[in-house]
Design a protein around this motif. Structure first.
Motif, PDB file in Angstrom:
ATOM      1  N   PRO A 382     -20.741  23.996  -0.180  1.00  0.00           N
ATOM      2  CA  PRO A 382     -21.397  24.784  -1.249  1.00  0.00           C
ATOM      3  C   PRO A 382     -22.781  24.730  -1.038  1.00  0.00           C
ATOM      4  O   PRO A 382     -23.309  26.163  -1.020  1.00  0.00           O
ATOM      5  CB  PRO A 382     -21.126  23.969  -2.396  1.00  0.00           C
ATOM      6  CG  PRO A 382     -19.897  23.367  -2.012  1.00  0.00           C
ATOM      7  CD  PRO A 382     -19.975  22.905  -0.861  1.00  0.00           C
ATOM      8  N   SER A 383     -23.807  24.017  -1.035  1.00  0.00           N
ATOM      9  CA  SER A 383     -25.231  24.229  -1.134  1.00  0.00           C
ATOM     10  C   SER A 383     -25.774  24.650   0.110  1.00  0.00           C
ATOM     11  O   SER A 383     -27.007  25.498   0.303  1.00  0.00           O
ATOM     12  CB  SER A 383     -25.929  22.708  -1.355  1.00  0.00           C
ATOM     13  OG  SER A 383     -25.789  21.981  -0.311  1.00  0.00           O
ATOM     14  N   SER A 384     -25.081  24.874   1.413  1.00  0.00           N
ATOM     15  CA  SER A 384     -25.607  25.195   2.465  1.00  0.00           C
ATOM     16  C   SER A 384     -24.773  26.355   3.124  1.00  0.00           C
ATOM     17  O   SER A 384     -24.904  26.838   4.171  1.00  0.00           O
ATOM     18  CB  SER A 384     -25.588  24.127   3.749  1.00  0.00           C
ATOM     19  OG  SER A 384     -24.647  23.386   3.785  1.00  0.00           O
ATOM     20  N   MET A 405     -11.120  31.175  -4.176  1.00  0.00           N
ATOM     21  CA  MET A 405     -11.028  30.848  -5.518  1.00  0.00           C
ATOM     22  C   MET A 405     -12.139  29.805  -5.872  1.00  0.00           C
ATOM     23  O   MET A 405     -12.133  29.411  -7.093  1.00  0.00           O
ATOM     24  CB  MET A 405      -9.653  30.390  -5.808  1.00  0.00           C
ATOM     25  CG  MET A 405      -9.106  30.335  -7.297  1.00  0.00           C
ATOM     26  SD  MET A 405      -9.512  32.001  -7.949  1.00  0.00           S
ATOM     27  CE  MET A 405     -10.504  31.528  -9.259  1.00  0.00           C
ATOM     28  N   GLY A 406     -12.777  29.315  -4.991  1.00  0.00           N
ATOM     29  CA  GLY A 406     -13.995  28.381  -5.414  1.00  0.00           C
ATOM     30  C   GLY A 406     -13.051  27.026  -5.546  1.00  0.00           C
ATOM     31  O   GLY A 406     -13.921  26.059  -6.234  1.00  0.00           O
ATOM     32  N   GLN A 407     -12.066  27.102  -4.869  1.00  0.00           N
ATOM     33  CA  GLN A 407     -11.510  25.554  -4.857  1.00  0.00           C
ATOM     34  C   GLN A 407     -11.719  24.577  -3.947  1.00  0.00           C
ATOM     35  O   GLN A 407     -11.625  24.916  -2.641  1.00  0.00           O
ATOM     36  CB  GLN A 407      -9.879  25.836  -4.899  1.00  0.00           C
ATOM     37  CG  GLN A 407      -9.099  24.518  -4.746  1.00  0.00           C
ATOM     38  CD  GLN A 407      -7.821  24.732  -3.898  1.00  0.00           C
ATOM     39  OE1 GLN A 407      -7.669  25.767  -3.033  1.00  0.00           O
ATOM     40  NE2 GLN A 407      -7.077  23.694  -3.906  1.00  0.00           N
ATOM     41  N   GLY A 432     -18.764  19.873   2.286  1.00  0.00           N
ATOM     42  CA  GLY A 432     -19.576  18.757   1.943  1.00  0.00           C
ATOM     43  C   GLY A 432     -18.886  17.686   1.606  1.00  0.00           C
ATOM     44  O   GLY A 432     -17.529  17.489   1.725  1.00  0.00           O
ATOM     45  N   ASP A 433     -19.664  16.467   1.477  1.00  0.00           N
ATOM     46  CA  ASP A 433     -19.115  15.231   1.089  1.00  0.00           C
ATOM     47  C   ASP A 433     -18.244  15.020  -0.081  1.00  0.00           C
ATOM     48  O   ASP A 433     -17.007  14.705  -0.089  1.00  0.00           O
ATOM     49  CB  ASP A 433     -20.111  13.891   1.115  1.00  0.00           C
ATOM     50  CG  ASP A 433     -21.266  14.335   0.454  1.00  0.00           C
ATOM     51  OD1 ASP A 433     -21.612  15.361  -0.227  1.00  0.00           O
ATOM     52  OD2 ASP A 433     -22.106  13.519   0.700  1.00  0.00           O
ATOM     53  N   GLY A 434     -18.793  15.833  -1.358  1.00  0.00           N
ATOM     54  CA  GLY A 434     -18.196  16.102  -2.494  1.00  0.00           C
ATOM     55  C   GLY A 434     -16.676  16.781  -2.019  1.00  0.00           C
ATOM     56  O   GLY A 434     -15.817  16.476  -2.597  1.00  0.00           O
ATOM     57  N   ALA A 435     -16.937  17.933  -1.365  1.00  0.00           N
ATOM     58  CA  ALA A 435     -15.648  18.620  -1.084  1.00  0.00           C
ATOM     59  C   ALA A 435     -14.322  17.756  -0.572  1.00  0.00           C
ATOM     60  O   ALA A 435     -13.529  17.961  -0.814  1.00  0.00           O
ATOM     61  CB  ALA A 435     -15.938  19.861  -0.655  1.00  0.00           C
ATOM     62  N   SER A 436     -14.989  17.128   0.612  1.00  0.00           N
ATOM     63  CA  SER A 436     -13.938  16.661   1.443  1.00  0.00           C
ATOM     64  C   SER A 436     -13.046  15.390   0.328  1.00  0.00           C
ATOM     65  O   SER A 436     -12.021  15.182   0.799  1.00  0.00           O
ATOM     66  CB  SER A 436     -14.732  15.537   2.400  1.00  0.00           C
ATOM     67  OG  SER A 436     -15.343  14.333   2.046  1.00  0.00           O
TER      68      SER A 436
END
Ligand SMILES: Cc1ncc(C[n+]2csc(CCOP(=O)(O)OP(=O)(O)O)c2C)c(N)n1
Ligand SMILES: [Mg+2]
Length: 538
Positions: A382-384, A405-407, A432-436
């Motif tokens: 997301p941030s990059s 869908m932003g999922q 991202g680490d959060g996404a993973s």
């Protein structure tokens, strides 16, 4: 506009009716429709039916007889309820009828006053489309869209309008979520193609916008041919789910930003915008105002009826983008010597000096240098994200995919599915680490069933995008950062994994892993420590 005063939603709706040829209305009104119907302008004809099934029945007859949509006005629950059998008939008799249903005043709907209707599901699934506009200003566009929906699907389309909406101030027609005209084409019908040809012939500075709907191999090739024929720049639509044009093509101008101000600025020098496989326009943060500068003509082509019906365009074409692009190349003279923009590609980022941490851009540059042209890159960082899109251009159909869908948690299983489905293709998920952490258990499946994607995790220790967004509001978020051993987690699921922190390690790991992509039946996760991006703009 006749007067300098801001028109009301009611006046804007009358203009929509005129544009759509809905100047005769069949109605049985009640108190919730008084604001709409008092002192109708002389060019609007009112036909009273004494029961609502006859109101809709007359509208069906009008529509079928003239081969055009008809308009019916009904009174909240009693009116819509009485009309249901006729609405079902309209559906089965394939009659395009636009039905405006009055509703109680928005300001006290929550308290269920007398005549407040539970209208949304009242006609069951017989309508081809039903809408309760989110705000009064959306009513004129919703009615225009209902007309397009009714014609495309040959059936009744309903818009529910609270009585106080009619007196609200309208927004500019250029902000309506519906095109002024829709053309429908099986393949490339000559009369539809000729409408686009006329727009392009009149235009001295056209621009193309490629969308996810141009991402299939046939559309991809046909759009390249059209772009080269017109010699014009091509942008990728904002927040796209899939690349529709090669990012390394000389005519590629970049990815459109996801707010109206920057979309307007990017396209300001053009007199005609033709979006192919994209709605006009997908946005992220809300910014008031029109999508384009005044005087710009907007056309779009898509195979998705919903995209067509909600696009803020002068002409929206429901058709196969590949067929239309190919027909346009055949019909138009090639253009020579058109000035192209210098694509704003970021400079290659030098390796960090001394002990400075890696940045996401180092990872993107290193991957882009090594991946084969037909690699599939699934973005979920997301941030990059803007930097990834700019530094890792799609070079083949399916070259860039995003969770539209932003999922979060899509990229890892999608990469696994892609690797299983296309084992010879290099597949990389950049997360991202959060996404993973939304789908990390998917690594077990990848390892167990022999899928070979490369999963790159950008470990910046938390939800950087959330931190940047809350900073932009001048606040601080309550969510903590986290340091989770994601490579360790991966290994616990049976997936080989490495943790990296330096540029040397990054290059060495990618030199080892990338050549094996498309030939390995083992997933690999690289957890790469990076510093959080200091700023974010979508
Ligand atoms: C399933 C799901 N839950 C929550 C969100 C909201 N969300 C969007 S971005 C984000 C944080 C992403 O963090 P990370 O993947 O580490 O990326 P970074 O911002 O650090 O680049 C969250 C929680 C979402 N998009 N999807
Ligand atoms: Mg993060």
């Amino acid at each position: 506009m006749i007067s300098s005063l801001v028109p009301t939603v009611r006046e804007a709706t009358f203009d929509v009716w005129r544009t759509c040829g809905l100047t005769t209305m069949f109605a049985n009104p009640g108190s919730t429709e008084i604001e709409l119907l008092a002192d109708l302008p002389g060019d609007l004809r009112f036909v009273l039916g004494l029961h609502e099934s006859t109101v809709v029945g007359m509208a069906i007859g009008w529509a079928l007889g003239r081969g055009e949509p008809a308009l019916a006005i009904l009174h909240t629950t009693p009116g819509l309820g009485n009309a249901v059998s006729a609405i079902a008939t309209a559906r089965v008799n394939r009659a395009p009828v636009v039905i405006v249903v009055g509703q109680q005043d928005r300001r006290h709907l929550a308290t269920e006053p007398f005549l407040a209707g539970r209208l949304l599901g009242l006609a069951g699934d017989y309508p081809v489309w039903v809408d309760q506009p989110v705000r009064p200003q959306d009513v004129p566009g919703a009615i225009m869209r209902a007309c397009h929906e009714a014609v495309t699907a040959s059936g009744p389309a309903i818009v529910i309008v609270p009585m106080d909406d009619w007196s609200a101030e309208a927004t500019e027609p250029g902000e309506r979520a519906a095109p002024l005209a829709v053309a429908r084409s099986h393949g490339a019908d000559p009369d539809v193609v000729s409408q686009l040809v006329a727009l392009l012939e009149r235009s001295s500075r056209p621009v193309l916008v490629a969308g996810a709907g141009a991402g299939e191999p046939g559309s991809w090739t046909a759009l390249i041919a059209l772009a080269e024929h017109l010699g014009c720049p091509v942008w990728q639509e904002p927040f796209s789910g899939r690349a529709g044009f090669p990012g390394d093509h000389a005519q590629f101008a970049g990815h459109l930003s996801a707010d109206r101000t920057r979309v307007r600025a990017a396209l300001a020098q053009h007199d005609l915008i033709l979006a192919v496989g994209a709605p006009v326009f997908r946005q992220y943060p809300y910014v008031a105002g029109p999508f384009v500068e005044p005087g710009t003509t907007v056309a779009m082509v898509s195979r998705d009826p919903e995209e067509v019906h909600r696009s803020t365009a002068d002409l929206a074409v429901l058709a196969d983008p590949a067929a239309i692009c190919t027909a346009l190349v055949a019909a138009l003279e090639p253009r020579e010597g058109v000035e192209l923009p210098a694509p704003s590609r970021p400079e290659h980022l030098d390796p960090p000096k001394g002990d400075a941490p890696l940045r996401a851009a180092h990872v993107f540059d290193a991957l882009a240098e090594r991946l084969p042209a037909d690699a599939v890159v699934i973005e979920e960082s997301p941030s990059s994200r803007p930097d990834l899109l700019a530094r890792m251009p799609a070079r083949a159909p399916l070259g860039a995919l995003s969770p539209a869908m932003g999922q979060l948690g899509f990229a890892l299983p999608a990469a696994t599915g892609l690797s299983l489905g296309c084992p010879a293709r290099a597949v990389v998920a950049v997360m991202g680490d959060g996404a993973s952490l939304y789908s990390v258990q998917g690594l077990w499946t990848a390892a167990h069933y022999g899928a070979g994607p490369l999963i790159v995790v950008l470990a910046n220790g938390g939800y950087a995008i959330m931190d940047r967004l809350v900073e932009q509001q001048g606040g601080a978020g309550p969510w903590p950062g986290f340091g989770i051993d994601i490579a360790g987690l991966a290994r616990s699921f049976g997936c080989p994994a490495r943790s990296l922190a330096t540029h040397v390690e990054l290059i060495e790991a990618l030199d080892d892993a990338v050549p094996r992509l498309g030939a390995t039946s083992e997933p690999l996760l690289l957890e790469i420590a990076i510093e959080p991006e200091p700023t974010f703009a979508s």
